[in-house]
Design an enzyme around this catalytic site. Sequence first.
Site, PDB file in Angstrom:
ATOM      1  N   LYS A  97       0.905  -1.194  -0.017  1.00 28.45           N
ATOM      2  CA  LYS A  97       0.014  -0.078   0.088  1.00 28.45           C
ATOM      3  C   LYS A  97       1.043   1.289   0.072  1.00 28.45           C
ATOM      4  O   LYS A  97       1.402   1.539   0.987  1.00 28.45           O
ATOM      5  CB  LYS A  97      -1.008  -0.209   1.200  1.00 28.45           C
ATOM      6  CG  LYS A  97      -2.176   0.584   1.100  1.00 28.45           C
ATOM      7  CD  LYS A  97      -2.271   2.466   0.970  1.00 28.45           C
ATOM      8  CE  LYS A  97      -1.822   3.125   2.090  1.00 28.45           C
ATOM      9  NZ  LYS A  97      -1.441   4.546   1.456  1.00 28.45           N
TER      10      LYS A  97
ATOM     11  N   GLU B 299       9.868   2.211  10.600  1.00 29.75           N
ATOM     12  CA  GLU B 299      11.062   3.137  10.398  1.00 29.75           C
ATOM     13  C   GLU B 299      10.325   4.438  10.450  1.00 29.75           C
ATOM     14  O   GLU B 299       9.291   4.610   9.489  1.00 29.75           O
ATOM     15  CB  GLU B 299      11.651   3.035   9.071  1.00 29.75           C
ATOM     16  CG  GLU B 299      12.717   1.839   9.189  1.00 29.75           C
ATOM     17  CD  GLU B 299      13.678   1.902  10.265  1.00 29.75           C
ATOM     18  OE1 GLU B 299      14.054   3.086  10.711  1.00 29.75           O
ATOM     19  OE2 GLU B 299      14.429   0.843  10.357  1.00 29.75           O
TER      20      GLU B 299
ATOM     21  N   CYS C 273      13.739  11.280   5.922  1.00 29.34           N
ATOM     22  CA  CYS C 273      13.990  11.193   7.355  1.00 29.34           C
ATOM     23  C   CYS C 273      15.179  11.203   7.969  1.00 29.34           C
ATOM     24  O   CYS C 273      15.332  11.516   9.209  1.00 29.34           O
ATOM     25  CB  CYS C 273      13.284   9.648   7.554  1.00 29.34           C
ATOM     26  SG  CYS C 273      14.383   8.534   6.310  1.00 29.34           S
TER      27      CYS C 273
ATOM     28  N   GLU D 232      10.126  16.856  14.672  1.00 31.55           N
ATOM     29  CA  GLU D 232      10.270  16.833  13.279  1.00 31.55           C
ATOM     30  C   GLU D 232       9.352  17.647  12.654  1.00 31.55           C
ATOM     31  O   GLU D 232       8.122  17.872  12.762  1.00 31.55           O
ATOM     32  CB  GLU D 232      10.015  15.332  12.956  1.00 31.55           C
ATOM     33  CG  GLU D 232      10.542  15.212  11.346  1.00 31.55           C
ATOM     34  CD  GLU D 232      10.239  13.694  10.901  1.00 31.55           C
ATOM     35  OE1 GLU D 232       9.064  13.107  11.233  1.00 31.55           O
ATOM     36  OE2 GLU D 232      11.168  12.897  10.181  1.00 31.55           O
TER      37      GLU D 232
HETATM   38  P1  NAP Z   1       2.670   8.735   7.301  1.00 29.31           P
HETATM   39  O1  NAP Z   1       1.400   9.811   7.256  1.00 29.31           O
HETATM   40  O2  NAP Z   1       2.783   7.832   8.384  1.00 29.31           O
HETATM   41  O3  NAP Z   1       2.076   7.690   6.197  1.00 29.31           O
HETATM   42  C1  NAP Z   1       2.873   6.622   5.775  1.00 29.31           C
HETATM   43  C2  NAP Z   1       2.169   5.457   5.123  1.00 29.31           C
HETATM   44  O4  NAP Z   1       1.141   4.909   5.968  1.00 29.31           O
HETATM   45  C3  NAP Z   1       1.198   5.858   3.978  1.00 29.31           C
HETATM   46  O5  NAP Z   1       1.104   5.069   3.001  1.00 29.31           O
HETATM   47  C4  NAP Z   1      -0.138   6.289   4.636  1.00 29.31           C
HETATM   48  O6  NAP Z   1      -1.082   6.004   3.661  1.00 29.31           O
HETATM   49  C5  NAP Z   1      -0.257   5.099   5.475  1.00 29.31           C
HETATM   50  N1  NAP Z   1      -1.130   5.128   6.646  1.00 29.31           N
HETATM   51  C6  NAP Z   1      -1.589   6.318   7.125  1.00 29.31           C
HETATM   52  N2  NAP Z   1      -2.460   5.791   8.233  1.00 29.31           N
HETATM   53  C7  NAP Z   1      -2.580   4.586   8.398  1.00 29.31           C
HETATM   54  C8  NAP Z   1      -3.375   3.814   8.929  1.00 29.31           C
HETATM   55  N3  NAP Z   1      -4.001   4.061   9.944  1.00 29.31           N
HETATM   56  N4  NAP Z   1      -3.161   2.353   8.575  1.00 29.31           N
HETATM   57  C9  NAP Z   1      -2.413   2.014   7.658  1.00 29.31           C
HETATM   58  N5  NAP Z   1      -1.784   2.719   6.984  1.00 29.31           N
HETATM   59  C10 NAP Z   1      -1.798   3.947   7.233  1.00 29.31           C
HETATM   60  O7  NAP Z   1       3.985   9.158   6.877  1.00 29.31           O
HETATM   61  P2  NAP Z   1       4.161  10.239   5.714  1.00 29.31           P
HETATM   62  O8  NAP Z   1       3.739  11.555   5.748  1.00 29.31           O
HETATM   63  O9  NAP Z   1       3.998   9.301   4.560  1.00 29.31           O
HETATM   64  O10 NAP Z   1       5.717  10.203   5.589  1.00 29.31           O
HETATM   65  C11 NAP Z   1       6.581  11.232   6.508  1.00 29.31           C
HETATM   66  C12 NAP Z   1       7.207  10.358   7.451  1.00 29.31           C
HETATM   67  O11 NAP Z   1       7.806   9.324   7.229  1.00 29.31           O
HETATM   68  C13 NAP Z   1       8.056  11.308   8.349  1.00 29.31           C
HETATM   69  O12 NAP Z   1       7.944  11.164   9.722  1.00 29.31           O
HETATM   70  C14 NAP Z   1       9.382  10.579   8.059  1.00 29.31           C
HETATM   71  O13 NAP Z   1      10.503  10.867   8.959  1.00 29.31           O
HETATM   72  C15 NAP Z   1       9.149   9.353   7.845  1.00 29.31           C
HETATM   73  N6  NAP Z   1      10.046   8.609   7.161  1.00 29.31           N
HETATM   74  C16 NAP Z   1      10.987   7.535   8.048  1.00 29.31           C
HETATM   75  C17 NAP Z   1      11.852   6.848   7.111  1.00 29.31           C
HETATM   76  C18 NAP Z   1      12.842   5.829   7.906  1.00 29.31           C
HETATM   77  O14 NAP Z   1      13.401   5.012   7.125  1.00 29.31           O
HETATM   78  N7  NAP Z   1      12.900   6.112   9.240  1.00 29.31           N
HETATM   79  C19 NAP Z   1      12.031   6.940   5.869  1.00 29.31           C
HETATM   80  C20 NAP Z   1      11.128   7.878   5.237  1.00 29.31           C
HETATM   81  C21 NAP Z   1      10.247   8.536   5.903  1.00 29.31           C
HETATM   82  P3  NAP Z   1      -1.657   7.625   3.099  1.00 29.31           P
HETATM   83  O15 NAP Z   1      -0.339   8.061   2.272  1.00 29.31           O
HETATM   84  O16 NAP Z   1      -2.739   7.275   2.179  1.00 29.31           O
HETATM   85  O17 NAP Z   1      -1.948   8.664   4.221  1.00 29.31           O
END
Ligand code: NAP
Length: 485
Positions: A175, A250, A284, A385
């Site tokens: 997904k 992550e 990230c 962040e």
């Molecule tokens: P996010 O809002 O947490 O979304 C990540 C994924 O989870 C998306 O596919 C999202 O779908 C899905 N999702 C959201 N709510 C969910 C639920 N209730 N159940 C299952 N899946 C769900 O994060 P983001 O805004 O895409 O990414 C930014 C964040 O990622 C930042 O905090 C960054 O630091 C972190 N990040 C971490 C790493 C690492 O390796 N540590 C790498 C890259 C990014 P939708 O898109 O449809 O909302």
Amino acid sequence: MPEVFRNYINGQWVECASKRTFTNINPADTRETVGHFQASGAADMNAACDAAAAAHAAWAALPAPRRGEYLYKAAELMEAKLDQLGAEMTREEGKTLPEAKGEVKRAINILRYFGGEGARQFSYQIPSERENVFCYTQRKPLGVVGLITPWNFPSAIPAWKMAPALVAGNTVVIKPASLAPLSAYRIVQALDQAGVPAGAVNLVTGSGSEAGNPLVLHPSVRAISFTGSCDVGNSLYDQVAARRIRIQLEMGGKNPTVVLKDADLDYAAGVLINGAFFSTGQKCTACSRAIIEKPVYEALTAKLIQKTRQLKIGNGLNPGIDMGPAVDARQLETDLKYIEIAKQEGAQLLCGGNRLSGREYDHGFYVEPTLFGGVTPEMRIAKEEVFGPVLALMVAEDFEDAMRIANGVRFGLSASIVSRDLTRVHQFLNRIEAGLITVNLPTAGVEYQLPFGGTKESSFGMREQGPMALEFYTETRTVYLKYTQ
Ligand code: NAP
């Protein structure tokens, strides 16, 4: 007419049950629609998980080197379209074209690397205490694994989850993030064209709550690999804990670069600008805190202001652009909100701080690269962040103070130090609380063949990428074989 992209379930490109779609727009120019994607729900996700479960036995029975051959083929197909895939990523995510092409190339390398792992799934042969008994371990796939990915590395992260999962013999359901689903779609399309058997790979697009959550809850799913925000990751952990399935998270970071007084300041400024502002700070591993020893604070700050002002902001498809837009209106709002909070809390705005307007900027989510000086550890800009191009400059009285500041946050993803003092560098390497540590390099810029992951609240579970990635996607069985009776 923008294309309508379908889900991929059981080897077929299908519409979602509700026939609803959502729109993927270009953050550099919101007048452009990149494509329409399926707004899937539980029925679609359940169908994908059921298909993955049905396909598992046959996929797992295939010799691992043959599974690897599908990854090699997909890599080849993607390489032939590198320019197209890079431009598509720039259009859906906003990063510059060289950054996007570099990321697609990295996804290709990941497919090749794990293709090779098909022939290298080593295990142990360990001597028995007993006569005529032969003992060894076997790696077994888990079954169906669910992969949930963020928008900021829309090709590399799906690749670094799908490739090890598949080569280990799992079937997968992915997904991707709704803000940038096309890049993951292109990997799945390449796997389809490479001839991967029906059901081994499934892709379902849609919102996190409607399409993502049913993936986490499906009874056939034996593991979840998630990359994204702490809030979502932690809630997924709570949901799977009762079922005792594997989960790998992550999440966010507040990554420091420590600059010691002996550093070459021009070099240090380059490290900081790269770490903080490339990919619009939406990594990230991006650097969001520069912790600078007092004797060089003023001189380095002056260099940083000068270099930040030279950055060219614009549509990442245009040549010479250093930094593209924020990914969407919400991220832009978050960037501007934190800039306001920092000002109110008494940080000194050194440059940037505004949304860009006029000309092409009016059609995109552009924010200036922003530097704050005089930031103290208790300010929110030093602890939370932002995920945007905002760098907090902090003074450290000495090395001990720098270590205290660097480790004084709840995150622990990446960290770097700029210094030629070998003793201090080693002390930093021993004491810094981070999973990824660099010396005289930016906090960001990791390579696919090395393990990736953080500590503290940034990460949970086993490492991704490199040889350790297979640990998460396999379980070890132990065999005792007596060859006489
Ligand atoms: P996010 O809002 O947490 O979304 C990540 C994924 O989870 C998306 O596919 C999202 O779908 C899905 N999702 C959201 N709510 C969910 C639920 N209730 N159940 C299952 N899946 C769900 O994060 P983001 O805004 O895409 O990414 C930014 C964040 O990622 C930042 O905090 C960054 O630091 C972190 N990040 C971490 C790493 C690492 O390796 N540590 C790498 C890259 C990014 P939708 O898109 O449809 O909302």
